[in-house]
Design a protein around this motif. Structure first.
Motif, PDB file in Angstrom:
ATOM      1  N   ASP A 143       4.922 -17.166   7.410  1.00 63.04           N
ATOM      2  CA  ASP A 143       4.248 -16.150   6.608  1.00 63.04           C
ATOM      3  C   ASP A 143       5.251 -15.278   5.853  1.00 63.04           C
ATOM      4  O   ASP A 143       4.980 -14.817   4.740  1.00 63.04           O
ATOM      5  CB  ASP A 143       3.374 -15.273   7.507  1.00 63.04           C
ATOM      6  N   SER A 144       6.424 -15.093   6.434  1.00 58.63           N
ATOM      7  CA  SER A 144       7.431 -14.239   5.804  1.00 58.63           C
ATOM      8  C   SER A 144       8.064 -14.883   4.574  1.00 58.63           C
ATOM      9  O   SER A 144       8.639 -14.185   3.730  1.00 58.63           O
ATOM     10  CB  SER A 144       8.524 -13.875   6.816  1.00 58.63           C
ATOM     11  N   VAL A 145       7.957 -16.209   4.460  1.00 60.72           N
ATOM     12  CA  VAL A 145       8.578 -16.908   3.327  1.00 60.72           C
ATOM     13  C   VAL A 145       7.571 -17.701   2.497  1.00 60.72           C
ATOM     14  O   VAL A 145       7.954 -18.341   1.515  1.00 60.72           O
ATOM     15  CB  VAL A 145       9.692 -17.862   3.818  1.00 60.72           C
ATOM     16  N   MET A 164      -0.085 -13.330  -0.745  1.00 61.47           N
ATOM     17  CA  MET A 164      -0.390 -12.225  -1.648  1.00 61.47           C
ATOM     18  C   MET A 164       0.254 -10.952  -1.109  1.00 61.47           C
ATOM     19  O   MET A 164       0.009 -10.551   0.028  1.00 61.47           O
ATOM     20  CB  MET A 164      -1.903 -12.038  -1.761  1.00 61.47           C
ATOM     21  N   ILE A 165       1.112 -10.345  -1.921  1.00 57.89           N
ATOM     22  CA  ILE A 165       1.816  -9.132  -1.503  1.00 57.89           C
ATOM     23  C   ILE A 165       1.236  -7.932  -2.252  1.00 57.89           C
ATOM     24  O   ILE A 165       1.199  -7.923  -3.488  1.00 57.89           O
ATOM     25  CB  ILE A 165       3.320  -9.242  -1.795  1.00 57.89           C
ATOM     26  N   PRO A 166       0.766  -6.925  -1.527  1.00 56.22           N
ATOM     27  CA  PRO A 166       0.187  -5.744  -2.183  1.00 56.22           C
ATOM     28  C   PRO A 166       1.215  -5.042  -3.075  1.00 56.22           C
ATOM     29  O   PRO A 166       2.402  -4.976  -2.745  1.00 56.22           O
ATOM     30  CB  PRO A 166      -0.220  -4.846  -1.007  1.00 56.22           C
ATOM     31  N   GLU A 174       3.417  -2.265  -4.558  1.00 57.21           N
ATOM     32  CA  GLU A 174       3.973  -1.056  -3.955  1.00 57.21           C
ATOM     33  C   GLU A 174       3.399   0.213  -4.580  1.00 57.21           C
ATOM     34  O   GLU A 174       3.418   1.282  -3.973  1.00 57.21           O
ATOM     35  CB  GLU A 174       5.497  -1.060  -4.096  1.00 57.21           C
ATOM     36  N   GLN A 175       2.901   0.084  -5.807  1.00 63.17           N
ATOM     37  CA  GLN A 175       2.306   1.232  -6.491  1.00 63.17           C
ATOM     38  C   GLN A 175       0.826   1.398  -6.142  1.00 63.17           C
ATOM     39  O   GLN A 175       0.151   2.281  -6.671  1.00 63.17           O
ATOM     40  CB  GLN A 175       2.456   1.063  -8.011  1.00 63.17           C
ATOM     41  N   LYS A 176       0.346   0.494  -5.259  1.00 62.76           N
ATOM     42  CA  LYS A 176      -1.052   0.530  -4.808  1.00 62.76           C
ATOM     43  C   LYS A 176      -2.036   0.435  -5.965  1.00 62.76           C
ATOM     44  O   LYS A 176      -3.080   1.092  -5.979  1.00 62.76           O
ATOM     45  CB  LYS A 176      -1.316   1.802  -3.994  1.00 62.76           C
ATOM     46  N   CYS A 177      -1.667  -0.383  -6.952  1.00 71.02           N
ATOM     47  CA  CYS A 177      -2.564  -0.533  -8.096  1.00 71.02           C
ATOM     48  C   CYS A 177      -3.595  -1.630  -7.839  1.00 71.02           C
ATOM     49  O   CYS A 177      -3.464  -2.386  -6.890  1.00 71.02           O
ATOM     50  CB  CYS A 177      -1.765  -0.854  -9.352  1.00 71.02           C
TER      51      CYS A 177
END
Length: 238
Positions: A224-226, A231-233, A235-238
């Motif tokens: 899962d780490s690679v 899908m990565i959220p 960082e600006q929470k947009c």
């Protein structure tokens, strides 16, 4: 006009070559074995079988006007499986003595050990014509080997599930640290049945959309780490 493949005599059947399961030799001991292995390493090793078989077939029939890689494939495949089984039972991973007499530390990773044995087998199948350095280093040899390996896979001559079944047995012989297979044994089928759903080597498929990777449950966090499909959220929470 379509060019005829030089490997059209490759047998269509994928015969059963799965080795017999190892029996517990201790009388009165646990006789029910967990056969689960790390799915990812099993698949990776199974994929190495095809180029190994291809190399052995091409080198064994080079210069032979009566045989082609395809016509020799069935017999060489059988010999390859028998060779790997026998050598994996006696292979010592601590060191490998090179031709010049130097001793070096060998890898104890199952993939490296089995890959070495595959190369070792292929070397034994070289005939008089294929032993010359000009052939061994030639682009023609590499091209023929690659083409035949692809032909084997497309033809279905040696299916992935049959290869993986063989790898699972090999793993039990060379995975001395028990890092890639379960070595648990039980006295009853009920005990084994209770163990399997919680075994760390049980297989699962990645849940990320678009990814079809298979691995053992113990490797879930590592994958899962690679995983490129995760899908990565933002960082600006947009």
């Amino acid at each position: 006009m379509m060019k005829e493949s030089p490997f059209t005599d490759l047998p269509q059947n994928d015969v059963e070559l799965t080795p017999d399961k190892v029996k517990d030799e201790k009388e009165g001991g646990p006789t029910f074995h967990c056969d689960l292995c790390d799915a990812e390493i099993v698949y990776t090793i199974a994929q190495a079988f095809l180029p190994g078989l291809s190399t052995a077939c091409v080198d064994n029939t080079t210069g032979d006007v009566f045989q082609s890689p395809g016509s020799a494939a069935a017999e060489i495949r059988k010999e390859m499986v028998e060779y790997l089984m026998q050598r994996s039972e006696t292979f010592v991973a601590e060191s490998v003595v090179l031709d010049d007499g130097l001793e070096v530390q060998a890898s104890d990773h199952p993939y490296d050990i089995i890959a070495y044995l595959i190369d070792e087998f292929a070397t034994t199948k070289r005939n008089l014509f294929s032993r010359v350095s000009e052939w061994l280093l030639s682009d023609k040899r590499e091209d023929k080997t690659d083409d035949f390996s692809q032909e084997i896979e497309i033809n279905g001559f040696w299916s992935i599930d049959k290869r993986e079944a063989i790898v699972q047995t090999l793993l039990k012989n060379v995975d001395l640290k028990n890092e890639f297979h379960c070595d648990m044994k039980f006295y009853s089928a009920d005990e084994l049945a209770q163990h399997v759903p919680t075994c760390k080597y049980r297989s699962m498929t990645c849940q990320n959309e678009g990814c079809y990777a298979k691995y053992s449950i113990s490797q879930m966090e590592n994958h899962d780490s690679v995983c490129p499909y995760k899908m990565i959220p933002c960082e600006q929470k947009c």
